[in-house]
Design an enzyme around this catalytic site. Structure first.
Site, PDB file in Angstrom:
ATOM      1  N   CYS B 137      31.513  41.135  52.205  1.00  0.00           N
ATOM      2  CA  CYS B 137      30.525  40.772  51.196  1.00  0.00           C
ATOM      3  C   CYS B 137      29.632  41.982  50.875  1.00  0.00           C
ATOM      4  CB  CYS B 137      29.694  39.601  51.698  1.00  0.00           C
ATOM      5  SG  CYS B 137      28.519  39.034  50.470  1.00  0.00           S
ATOM      6  N   CYS B 348      51.844  48.851  12.220  1.00  0.00           N
ATOM      7  CA  CYS B 348      50.388  48.876  12.386  1.00  0.00           C
ATOM      8  C   CYS B 348      49.852  50.288  12.644  1.00  0.00           C
ATOM      9  CB  CYS B 348      49.948  47.943  13.508  1.00  0.00           C
ATOM     10  SG  CYS B 348      50.361  48.530  15.156  1.00  0.00           S
TER      11      CYS B 348
END
Lengths: 449, 425
Positions: B137, B348
């Site tokens: 943590c 494109c």
């Protein structure tokens, strides 16, 4: 209001509320959720085909990217920097034959990006936010330019001239600005008085004065304007209309479609606009479609649109033709007006069937009758030549060079009055914008020389 | 249908999909819903010594793409804020009601032998299959000397692992923090300490975004923010690499791996298994979509295995490890070129501008008279970097085609242009 139709809407079962609702937005504007989804569909192409397909060359991939990043007002500025009437064009452009037709998404058999709706989303956002006008007037050049006509070409020209530092006086024949945006486009494309709002927005730049009810003519010739201004831009559009050339064309109930549309556009309460029960519209362009669809929306029971050639030859886009059919308009092809029947008021029209023979359109001799208490002519418009003495006319339009200059030194022209076959707001805006730069160059050359 | 059953640290599970120690496994209610949805196991939300921690309000930040898709989230929530006894009772009840599902107890404590051992024993007594040491943590708890404060010091990783091994006789998982220079150091330490498995990765230390009105990091807690733990699909590449490192390093090879980090789909799962994972833990995907996402994880993984002919996970587990090598072991003679399929190209221009502006100017752009735009790879300029294929919006339009030649496999150490090689000669 034409004689014989004074009684308001026919007994079609539509209430005033129904009619008003029918004239709501043709395309619902995108909310922010839909706008993001629509923007996500854009690939952000390089050297994008949609930009090339836009007469004003709006940088479409960039403005859509700006919508994606949450810079919606920046998107609007991108649009408006190329097309100050981007708001109207977003509503009225036949995108299906312009930018959206060029969208590379079509190659993948997908739907194209909804460029028109995204453009409206951005420009509406900026205009709704209010705030300072996004463009600044250039340093005062000391020059004043007369612009004839406060339509899309004239106003686009005026705005760009102001950005370039010039002062502009706009001479407008009518009582309101906007030209076809105000008087000619279908009501369901320009709801909520948008044309006027857009003009107000455009004028915020300053340096532009509009003089109303000032048509050019004997009292106000182009040569007069040239004397009192440094240059003139003519953006008068097409004031005249073509005639059928038939007997009884002046019967009550027979009129030009553009007059009908103008009446409709100027009516605050659409349910007060008179319409026939059996409406015949003649023509194959978008004006014919607009007149037919709006007749139907006003409550006409039968609306027949008659065009002398096949659907492919119509100048209305396939989308518009489909729109007419969806609204219950009976589209009849390959028939030309033969005669108008009626005593004081039109009662019916007779059409002769046509076909192509040796590459030419010819009548077949076979004819049919269509009952009509209202006939709307939409067979094209023409330049009113009376007021344009001094400039060369070619093919019924003002002869303009590539830089929009005319045969009269210092007089430039753009929009519908110089071109044939375009008939697009977006093209008029581009003409006005480019002509402004040409005038600027001309004035600088003048000053130097 | 392929068997998705797996074994990790000697614990058998009906499938490899466990929920990681986090809010989704905070209490009985959530865990039961997870088991009902089909998850094979859960690692209970981390337990600490009483009194329980107190959490702040506003706990998650998000990294969105422009379409509001979630790339990743971060959190500043601490460990379980409920009394230990309540958690242990609920664990016990779940174990009784769901005998075929795995429950691992996650724990953390300050660096104190007695604290670790006492807590580990209490948790083991609740009937858990194993214990996971939360050494990862990266927010809040590390400021109290726990979580990543321990996980970042290999000696402490080894020590805490050993303490728990000594205290209980159930399998021990050591959960590693990615917020470290080299993941092999704590992994090796865990192995030294006797861990049966390592779980990784824990969240990545992060500021997920800045609230430009509040001028504070998100999530904003009363005008201020703090760094938190980043998770979700964005961290998957980090996790894949760390799992692979442990799977292929000699020092850590063979230790069981419970892989965690951005697993959202069966494909993600298969990739971790291919890199050596014995089982998997998922959190963010469930937090975004709910427990139901396990359905497709199970179905998709099983279909993939059927298609490939793998009868069990062991048939393909670790198969990509041997192909994960150091750069120095790559074949310098391998050459690949982009090929743009004109039938699929939608014109494109994204490949062109990416190559032109940022790479090797290897894609030619031409417009034909009829307006058709064409994009063609200039083979001599193409280095086979793949960028065009990645930016292309059309799947399979740009294909990377290996150049067929008879050149031998030559690594950099053997390469004639390597100055170190010349020096050695």
């Amino acid at each position: 209001m034409p004689d014989g139709l004074e009684k308001g809407p026919p007994s079609c079962g539509l209430s005033a509320e129904d009619i008003e609702a029918g004239f709501g937005d043709l395309h619902k504007p995108l909310n922010s959720i839909k706008a993001i989804a629509a923007a996500e569909h854009c690939i952000y192409c390089y050297d994008a085909p949609c930009v090339q397909a836009c007469p004003t060359s709006i940088d479409i991939p960039t403005f859509i990217h700006q919508i994606r990043t949450g810079n919606t007002d920046g998107a609007a500025r991108t649009i408006l920097s190329e097309n100050i009437m981007g708001g109207t064009c977003a509503r009225a452009c036949p995108t299906e034959v312009l930018c959206e037709q060029a969208c590379v998404r079509n190659h993948g058999e997908e739907d194209p990006v909804e460029i028109g709706l995204l453009q409206r989303f951005a420009t509406d956002h900026l205009m709704a936010a209010g705030g300072a006008h996004p463009f600044e007037r250039g340093a005062d050049s000391g020059k004043t330019i007369a612009v004839v006509g406060a339509g899309p070409a004239g106003l686009a020209c005026a705005h760009r001239l102001s950005m370039l530092g010039h002062s502009v006086k706009v001479y407008e024949a009518k009582a309101k600005p906007g030209g076809l945006n105000e008087y000619g486009l279908a009501a369901y494309k320009m709801v909520d008085d948008f044309a006027q709002k857009e003009v107000e927005f455009l004028l915020e730049i300053g340096g532009i004065e509009i003089l109303y009810n000032r048509p050019i003519g004997p009292d106000l010739a182009l040569s007069d304007l040239l004397k009192s201004h440094d240059a003139v831009f003519v953006g008068v559009g097409l004031g005249g209309t073509n005639k059928l050339g038939l007997d009884k064309e002046d019967l009550n109930g027979v009129e030009d479609a553009i007059d009908f549309i103008e009446r409709l556009r100027q009516a605050d309460d659409k349910s007060t606009v008179a319409v026939g029960n059996d409406v015949v519209v003649i023509g194959g362009g978008n004006t014919a479609i607009d007149a037919a669809v709006q007749s139907k929306k006003l409550g006409a029971e039968n609306v027949t649109l008659v065009y002398r050639r096949g659907e492919d030859a119509m100048s209305a886009t396939p989308y518009e033709v489909e729109l007419a059919r969806k609204n219950g308009v009976n589209v009849r092809l390959w028939a030309k007006p033969q005669s108008i029947k009626g005593d004081t008021h039109v009662k019916s029209m007779k059409f002769e069937r046509t076909r192509m023979m040796n590459g030419k359109l010819a009548g077949t001799g076979d004819s049919f009758k269509v009952p009509a208490d209202m006939v709307l002519k939409a067979i094209g418009q023409q330049l009113s030549l009376d007021a344009l003495s001094g400039v060369e006319i070619a093919g019924g339009k003002i002869a303009a060079a590539a830089d929009f200059s005319t045969s009269m030194k210092g007089v430039f022209a753009g929009g519908d009055c110089i071109r044939s076959g375009e008939d697009l707001t977006v093209q008029a805006v581009e003409d006005g914008k480019q002509a402004a730069h040409a005038i600027d160059t001309y004035l600088k050359g003048d000053a130097n020389g | 249908m392929a068997d998705l059953g797996c074994t990790i640290a000697g614990i058998e599970s009906i499938n490899p999909f466990w929920l990681a120690s986090a809010p989704p496994t905070d209490k009985y209610y959530n865990v039961v819903r997870a088991f009902e949805a089909g998850w094979g196991g859960v690692v209970w939300k981390t337990l600490g010594e009483d009194p329980p921690v107190v959490n702040v309000s506003s706990r998650y930040g998000v990294h969105h793409d422009t379409g509001r898709g979630v790339i990743g989230i971060n959190n500043i929530e601490l460990i379980s804020d409920r009394p230990l006894e309540v958690n242990l009772k609920e664990i016990e009840q779940c174990r009784k009601e769901w005998p075929d599902r795995v429950i691992i107890g996650s724990m953390m404590a300050p660096i104190d032998e007695q604290a670790w051992k006492e807590l580990a024993i209490k948790i083991a007594n609740s009937g858990v299959h194993g214990i996971e040491l939360n050494l990862g943590c990266p927010h809040g708890m590390c400021e109290r000397g726990m979580g990543s404060a321990i996980g970042q010091v290999p000696e402490m990783v080894e020590q805490t692992t050993r303490w728990v091994r000594e205290a209980v006789d159930i399998p021990v998982f050591t959960k590693l923090t990615p917020n470290i220079t080299n993941i092999l150091w704590p992994a090796e330490a865990a192995k030294q300490g006797g861990a049966h498995a390592v779980s990784l990765i824990n969240t990545v230390n992060s500021i997920v975004s800045v609230d430009l009105d509040a001028m504070a990091p998100n999530p904003v807690v009363g005008g201020k923010g703090t760094h938190g733990g980043y998770c979700g699909s964005a961290v998957k590449p980090i996790a894949l690499n760390m799992v692979a490192e442990i799977a292929r390093a000699q020092e850590t090879q063979g230790i069981d791996i419970s892989a965690i980090g951005g697993i959202e789909t069966w494909k993600d799962a298969a990739e971790f298994i291919a890199l050596g994972a014995n089982a998997l833990q998922v959190c963010t995907a469930a937090m975004l979509y709910g427990f139901r996402i396990v359905d497709d994880m199970i179905d998709g993984l099983s279909a993939f295995m059927d298609q490939k002919g793998y009868k069990s996970m062991e048939d393909f587990r670790g198969m990509a490890v041997k192909n994960t090598v150091d750069w120095n072991e790559l074949n310098m003679n391998f050459d690949t070129k982009a090929f743009i399929n004109p039938d699929k190209c939608i014109e494109c221009g994204r490949c062109h501008i990416a190559c032109e502006d940022t790479s090797h100017q290897a894609i030619e752009f031409a417009v034909a008279e009829d307006g058709k735009r064409s994009f063609t790879v200039i083979n001599e300029e193409c280095v086979g970097c793949n960028l065009c294929a990645h930016v292309c919006p059309v799947p399979d339009c740009i294909e990377m085609q290996p150049v067929e030649d008879d050149k031998p496999y030559v690594t950099w150490p053997e390469h004639p242009l390597n100055p170190m090689k010349a020096a050695a000669e």
